[in-house]
Design a protein around this motif. Structure first.
Motif, short mmCIF file in Angstrom:
data_model
loop_
_atom_site.label_atom_id
_atom_site.label_comp_id
_atom_site.label_asym_id
_atom_site.label_seq_id
_atom_site.Cartn_x
_atom_site.Cartn_y
_atom_site.Cartn_z
N GLY A 23 0.67 -1.25 0.02
CA GLY A 23 -0.06 0.18 0.09
C GLY A 23 0.80 1.35 -0.02
N VAL A 24 0.23 2.46 0.11
CA VAL A 24 0.96 3.60 0.11
C VAL A 24 0.36 4.45 1.11
N ILE A 25 1.08 5.67 1.40
CA ILE A 25 0.75 6.67 2.21
C ILE A 25 0.70 8.08 1.48
N LEU A 26 -0.25 8.88 1.84
CA LEU A 26 -0.17 10.13 1.37
C LEU A 26 0.21 11.21 2.39
N GLY A 27 1.31 12.27 2.19
CA GLY A 27 1.46 13.29 3.10
C GLY A 27 1.41 14.62 2.42
N ASP A 29 1.31 18.88 2.36
CA ASP A 29 1.53 20.43 3.12
C ASP A 29 0.97 21.34 2.44
N GLY A 30 -0.02 22.21 2.83
CA GLY A 30 -0.97 23.08 2.31
C GLY A 30 -0.91 24.30 2.85
N GLY A 31 -0.42 25.52 1.83
CA GLY A 31 -0.21 26.79 2.66
C GLY A 31 -1.02 27.72 1.79
N THR A 32 -0.72 28.85 2.05
CA THR A 32 -1.40 30.01 1.30
C THR A 32 -0.87 30.32 -0.02
N THR A 33 0.33 29.85 -0.21
CA THR A 33 1.11 29.98 -1.57
C THR A 33 0.95 28.78 -2.40
N SER A 34 1.21 27.34 -1.97
CA SER A 34 1.03 26.21 -2.64
C SER A 34 0.83 25.09 -1.73
N THR A 35 0.35 24.09 -2.44
CA THR A 35 0.19 22.83 -1.82
C THR A 35 0.91 21.80 -2.30
N VAL A 36 1.56 20.90 -1.70
CA VAL A 36 2.49 20.05 -2.27
C VAL A 36 1.81 18.42 -1.62
N CYS A 37 1.76 17.26 -2.18
CA CYS A 37 1.36 16.33 -1.94
C CYS A 37 2.22 15.21 -2.09
N VAL A 38 2.69 14.07 -1.36
CA VAL A 38 3.71 13.29 -1.71
C VAL A 38 3.25 11.90 -1.42
N CYS A 39 3.30 10.90 -2.44
CA CYS A 39 2.77 9.72 -2.05
C CYS A 39 4.14 8.64 -1.90
N MET A 40 3.81 8.12 -0.84
CA MET A 40 5.23 7.17 -0.23
C MET A 40 4.76 5.82 -0.09
N SER A 41 5.78 4.89 -0.45
CA SER A 41 5.43 3.45 -0.16
C SER A 41 5.02 3.01 1.49
N ALA A 42 4.08 2.45 1.80
CA ALA A 42 3.85 2.02 3.24
C ALA A 42 4.67 0.99 3.57
N ALA A 43 5.45 0.27 2.59
CA ALA A 43 6.06 -0.92 3.01
C ALA A 43 7.68 -0.36 3.15
N MET A 44 7.86 0.19 4.27
CA MET A 44 9.51 0.62 4.55
C MET A 44 10.13 -0.21 5.54
N ALA A 45 11.18 -0.44 5.04
CA ALA A 45 12.27 -1.36 5.73
C ALA A 45 12.92 -0.64 6.69
N VAL A 46 12.65 -0.73 8.15
CA VAL A 46 13.37 -0.04 9.11
C VAL A 46 14.22 -0.84 9.65
N SER A 47 15.59 -0.20 9.77
CA SER A 47 16.74 -0.96 10.42
C SER A 47 17.30 -0.39 11.70
N VAL A 98 -4.42 3.01 -0.29
CA VAL A 98 -4.00 4.15 0.63
C VAL A 98 -4.20 3.53 1.94
N ARG A 99 -3.13 3.58 3.03
CA ARG A 99 -3.47 3.09 4.27
C ARG A 99 -3.26 4.37 5.08
N ALA A 100 -2.92 5.49 5.03
CA ALA A 100 -2.94 6.57 5.69
C ALA A 100 -2.70 7.85 5.24
N VAL A 101 -3.53 8.81 5.54
CA VAL A 101 -3.31 10.32 5.02
C VAL A 101 -2.98 11.32 5.85
N CYS A 102 -2.18 12.15 5.71
CA CYS A 102 -2.01 13.29 6.82
C CYS A 102 -2.10 14.56 5.96
N LEU A 103 -3.08 15.39 6.27
CA LEU A 103 -3.06 16.66 5.65
C LEU A 103 -2.66 17.80 6.63
#
Length: 349
Positions: A23-27, A29-47, A98-103
């Motif tokens: 699955g994927v994650i959406l993050g 960042d929205g402001g008065t000038t611009s809004t950016v959305c990134v899509c990231m893999s939810a399957a991250m290998a943490v070491s 999508v697994r999670a979204v943060c606006l």
């Protein structure tokens, strides 16, 4: 699920194969000038507790303003939905992946704002999706702490805000109410004070200043009288704040009025952080503990002879010597995605 407004926004999903993988994650960042959305893999290998480098960013989409206080709620929602759809489309993913979204959006200042936007998101995404709605300052903090909500963030660009979180999720903010309500450490606040100083000097109500020559030259104006028409022709915050480099240059050239404005800005910014630290007891009861302070925004960048960010830290450290300034490691939208990912991973802890 249903689409708010234009149903065609999600037509691309008919071409996306059935979901597979983690699955994927959406993050966002929205402001008065611009809004950016990134899509990231939810399957991250943490070491050993460390995130992978580079992070598995699948796509990045950009849109305009998403602050409902600036453009109205319907227009803000359309911007948010379009930029999320674009990020998913470019990542070849659909809402079911999508697994999670943060606006993290400017203008989210009250729990009622969060609840209203979460209700709207629930109509767009499947019921399994974890949803977070925060002020954009939270994404800025996460960009320095890599998704951990603990410490303080100071944003000083066109506007300013100080925002803090404790490990048990208590939060507090200072400033961020706009220049009319006292955000004088912001880029707008600095430039507005400079314009005021020029008018006062012209009237004979204040000392003469290099700012008069420098700003009139920058704006291609011949007299301080023309500042009135220029200022009120377009009172947008970013247009006024764009004059900050001229104020800094004048200060570096020895102008006392410009230096006084910048010194006042430093005190305002430092006081905002100190207020948050005190309310949350981020340094413990004795004030000697350490805390991370993420520093974000053009006003805080070092110049030839004036380093506002460094001066702010110096003032904070006089009261809270444990302050640990941090420069952002990733852009705020990625910080927002990491917040969403952490929320998703909590169910596996």
């Amino acid at each position: 699920m249903k689409s708010y407004g234009n149903g065609e926004i999600w037509d691309f999903e008919g071409q996306i194969p059935a979901g597979g993988g983690g699955g994927v994650i959406l993050g966002l960042d929205g402001g008065t000038t611009s809004t950016v959305c990134v899509c990231m893999s939810a399957a991250m290998a943490v070491s050993d507790g460390n995130l992978p480098e580079p992070l598995p960013i699948l796509s990045r989409a950009v849109a305009g303003c998403s602050n409902h206080n600036s453009i109205g709620e319907n227009a803000a929602r359309e911007t948010l939905e379009k930029v999320m759809a674009q990020a998913l489309s470019e990542a070849h993913a659909s809402r079911s992946d999508v697994r999670a979204v943060c606006l993290a959006i400017s203008g989210v200042n009250h729990p009622s704002d969060q609840e209203r936007i979460q209700d709207w998101l629930r109509d767009i995404f499947p019921s399994h999706v974890k949803l977070l709605v925060e002020n954009d300052a939270v994404a800025a903090m996460a960009s320095g702490t890599m998704g951990k909500l603990h410490g303080c963030v100071l944003i000083a660009g066109t506007g300013t805000i100080a925002y803090g979180y404790t490990e048990d999720r208590r939060n507090a903010r200072a400033a961020g109410a706009g220049p009319i309500l006292g955000d004088w450490g912001s880029g707008y606040g600095i430039a507005a004070q400079a314009l005021t100083a020029i008018v006062r000097a012209h009237d004979g109500r204040g000392p003469q200043t290099m700012l008069t020559y420098s700003i009139l030259k920058t704006l291609d104006l011949s007299s301080p009288d023309e500042l009135i028409g220029w200022t009120y022709a377009d009172t947008s915050w970013a247009r006024i704040a764009a004059l900050v480099p001229v104020v800094v240059s004048s200060a570096e050239d020895g102008d006392e009025v410009a230096n006084k404005i910048l010194r006042h800005s430093v005190l305002e910014l430092a006081d905002s952080v100190k207020a948050v630290v005190q309310r949350l007891r981020l340094c413990g009861e004795d004030g000697k503990g350490s805390f991370p302070l993420v520093m974000v925004g053009g006003v805080l960048e070092a110049n030839k002879g004036w380093d506002i960010g460094k001066e702010v830290i110096n003032h904070i450290s006089e009261v809270y010597p444990g302050v640990q300034p941090i420069q952002p490691k990733v852009e705020p939208a990625v910080g927002s995605a990491l917040l969403a990912w952490n929320c998703f991973m909590e169910e596996f802890a």
